[in-house]
Scaffold this active site. Structure first.
Site, PDB file in Angstrom:
ATOM      1  N   GLY A 143       0.934  -1.279  -0.049  1.00 61.08           N
ATOM      2  CA  GLY A 143       0.109  -0.005   0.026  1.00 61.08           C
ATOM      3  C   GLY A 143       0.766   1.676  -0.048  1.00 61.08           C
ATOM      4  O   GLY A 143       0.446   2.503   0.563  1.00 61.08           O
ATOM      5  N   GLY A 190      -0.151   4.953  -1.187  1.00 65.05           N
ATOM      6  CA  GLY A 190      -1.095   5.154   0.203  1.00 65.05           C
ATOM      7  C   GLY A 190      -0.484   6.691   0.987  1.00 65.05           C
ATOM      8  O   GLY A 190       0.888   7.223   1.186  1.00 65.05           O
ATOM      9  N   ILE A 224      -1.616  -7.454  -3.009  1.00 71.46           N
ATOM     10  CA  ILE A 224      -1.240  -8.431  -2.161  1.00 71.46           C
ATOM     11  C   ILE A 224      -2.281  -9.237  -1.996  1.00 71.46           C
ATOM     12  O   ILE A 224      -1.588 -10.319  -1.338  1.00 71.46           O
ATOM     13  CB  ILE A 224      -1.486  -7.401  -0.664  1.00 71.46           C
ATOM     14  CG1 ILE A 224      -3.000  -7.191  -0.482  1.00 71.46           C
ATOM     15  CG2 ILE A 224      -0.729  -6.237  -0.653  1.00 71.46           C
ATOM     16  CD1 ILE A 224      -3.859  -6.438   0.497  1.00 71.46           C
ATOM     17  N   TYR A 235     -14.495  -2.196   8.143  1.00 77.70           N
ATOM     18  CA  TYR A 235     -12.564  -1.927   7.974  1.00 77.70           C
ATOM     19  C   TYR A 235     -12.727  -2.021  10.086  1.00 77.70           C
ATOM     20  O   TYR A 235     -11.297  -2.671  10.114  1.00 77.70           O
ATOM     21  CB  TYR A 235     -12.628  -0.022   8.036  1.00 77.70           C
ATOM     22  CG  TYR A 235     -11.537   0.006   8.399  1.00 77.70           C
ATOM     23  CD1 TYR A 235     -10.053   0.403   7.550  1.00 77.70           C
ATOM     24  CD2 TYR A 235     -11.413   1.376   9.425  1.00 77.70           C
ATOM     25  CE1 TYR A 235      -9.445   0.036   8.237  1.00 77.70           C
ATOM     26  CE2 TYR A 235      -9.766   1.824   9.777  1.00 77.70           C
ATOM     27  CZ  TYR A 235      -9.413   1.548   9.161  1.00 77.70           C
ATOM     28  OH  TYR A 235      -7.611   2.022   9.155  1.00 77.70           O
ATOM     29  N   LYS A 273      -9.778  -4.785  10.863  1.00 81.06           N
ATOM     30  CA  LYS A 273      -8.515  -4.426  12.156  1.00 81.06           C
ATOM     31  C   LYS A 273      -8.444  -5.031  13.362  1.00 81.06           C
ATOM     32  O   LYS A 273      -7.423  -5.508  13.269  1.00 81.06           O
ATOM     33  CB  LYS A 273      -8.424  -2.933  11.999  1.00 81.06           C
ATOM     34  CG  LYS A 273      -8.054  -1.607  10.566  1.00 81.06           C
ATOM     35  CD  LYS A 273      -6.696  -2.395  10.550  1.00 81.06           C
ATOM     36  CE  LYS A 273      -6.876  -1.595   9.140  1.00 81.06           C
ATOM     37  NZ  LYS A 273      -4.986  -1.582   8.365  1.00 81.06           N
TER      38      LYS A 273
END
Ligand code: AKB
Length: 339
Positions: free
Chosen positions: A11, A14, A56, A155, A159
């Site tokens: 990532g 980002g 990924i 999300y 996480k």
């Protein structure tokens, strides 16, 4: 082909990737390799040894990287954030959970191939918390890592589970398999607050109202905040987030008492952010247009976090408080960027 130890950043294109590559590339001993769905910006490209454009979730690509490089430090930044995740929950789960699992397995295999532990840095989030609303949030005050772990967003769930998966790989990997290789994953997670960068804008998050407001004002564009003025969550200036990642990554394992740490810096209300922006940009036009659904998400996140463990174990000590972040970092850097 290089057999020298390298750092892998997923990532990498980002927000956090930008600052991290800048900072890591000053360490000339360790080359950086990066992975993202999109090419790196021309400014960042010269700072990395090799950039892989891909997912990924592409096992063949991960196998190729495994064969070509010896990796002993991974910053796994790739993620779908909280707002975007609500529009595409299955995609968010794929990227945030299956992607993290693929990277943890990759780290284990890397460690087995070179015989050393692989430090796995995982940006988690205040989205891992879930409070029932503004009153509960007020009562809770600064929350500790193990409280209110009942997130309400895809999300946040992802996480929190990513943290658990990391702890599993680090402490209990294949625990029933006789003569299984020992765990090679040294998992370290950071629960980031909302991050504010002067050079990039986030995309797809729900804490985005703060950076969006500042960047809009600097460009002379009107901005309508999607949260109420009394909304309060913790934030951090991007340079402190990068410092925290690097500091935790370089702390000897025996000093760490947790796998995942809260980190805080300042916790302004949206009104306080508006006032500060208005002070710096007197012509800024900022209005309020509450989006009840996004408001509910922010209302489920804590007002602030208790980051004592991070301060004690590895010296977390943010350089920027609220006013310093605006006056010494955000406003001067943003002004020079847009003029
Ligand atoms: C988001 O809003 O999704 C992120 C976060 C708080 O983790 N910025």
């Amino acid at each position: 082909m290089s057999r020298k130890p390298v750092v892998l950043i997923t990532g990498a294109s980002g927000e956090i990737g930008h600052g991290l590559i800048d900072q890591l590339s000053t360490d000339t001993d360790r080359a950086i390799i990066t992975l993202d769905l999109v090419p790196l910006s021309p400014k960042l490209s010269p700072k990395v040894r090799q950039h892989y454009v891909g997912s990924i979730l592409d096992q063949q690509l991960l196998d190729r990287i495994l064969a070509e490089y010896e990796i002993d430090l991974i910053f796994h930044l790739a993620a779908v954030l909280s707002t975007r995740g609500e529009f595409a929950p299955v995609t968010a789960h794929k990227v945030n959970v299956e992607g993290t699992l693929a990277l943890l397995e990759f780290a284990q295999r890397q460690g087995e191939s070179h015989g050393r532990s692989v430090i796995f840095m995982f940006p988690s989030s205040i989205a891992a918390y879930g409070l029932s609303g503004p009153d509960a949030k007020k009562r809770a005050g600064r929350v500790r890592e193990d409280e209110f772990n009942t997130p309400t967003t895809m999300y946040g769930c992802n996480k929190l589970y990513g943290e658990l998966l990391g702890a599993y790989y680090a402490g209990h990997y294949k625990q029933l398999v006789l003569e299984a290789p020992p765990s090679k994953v040294d998992f370290r997670g950071l629960r980031f607050p909302g991050l504010i960068s002067a050079v990039t804008l986030p995309s797809g998050g729900t804490s985005d109202y703060a950076p969006e407001m500042i960047h809009a004002a600097a460009q002379g564009k009107p901005y309508a905040s999607f949260v109420r003025p009394d909304t309060r969550i913790p934030f951090m200036a991007m340079p402190d987030a990068i410092t925290a990642l690097l500091r935790l990554a370089s702390t000897p394992a025996q000093r760490l008492t947790r796998r995942t740490y809260n980190i805080g810096a300042f916790a302004p209300s949206a009104q306080e952010i508006m006032d500060e922006v208005q002070l710096a940009f007197p012509n800024a036009v900022i209005t309020i247009k509450v989006d009840e659904r996004r408001q509910n998400i922010v209302d489920s996140w804590p007002e602030d976090v208790d980051d004592q463990a991070a301060r004690t174990d590895w010296g977390h000590s943010p350089k920027y408080d609220f006013h310093k972040a605006f006056r010494d970092y955000l406003i001067p850097t943003i002004k020079s960027q847009y003029t």
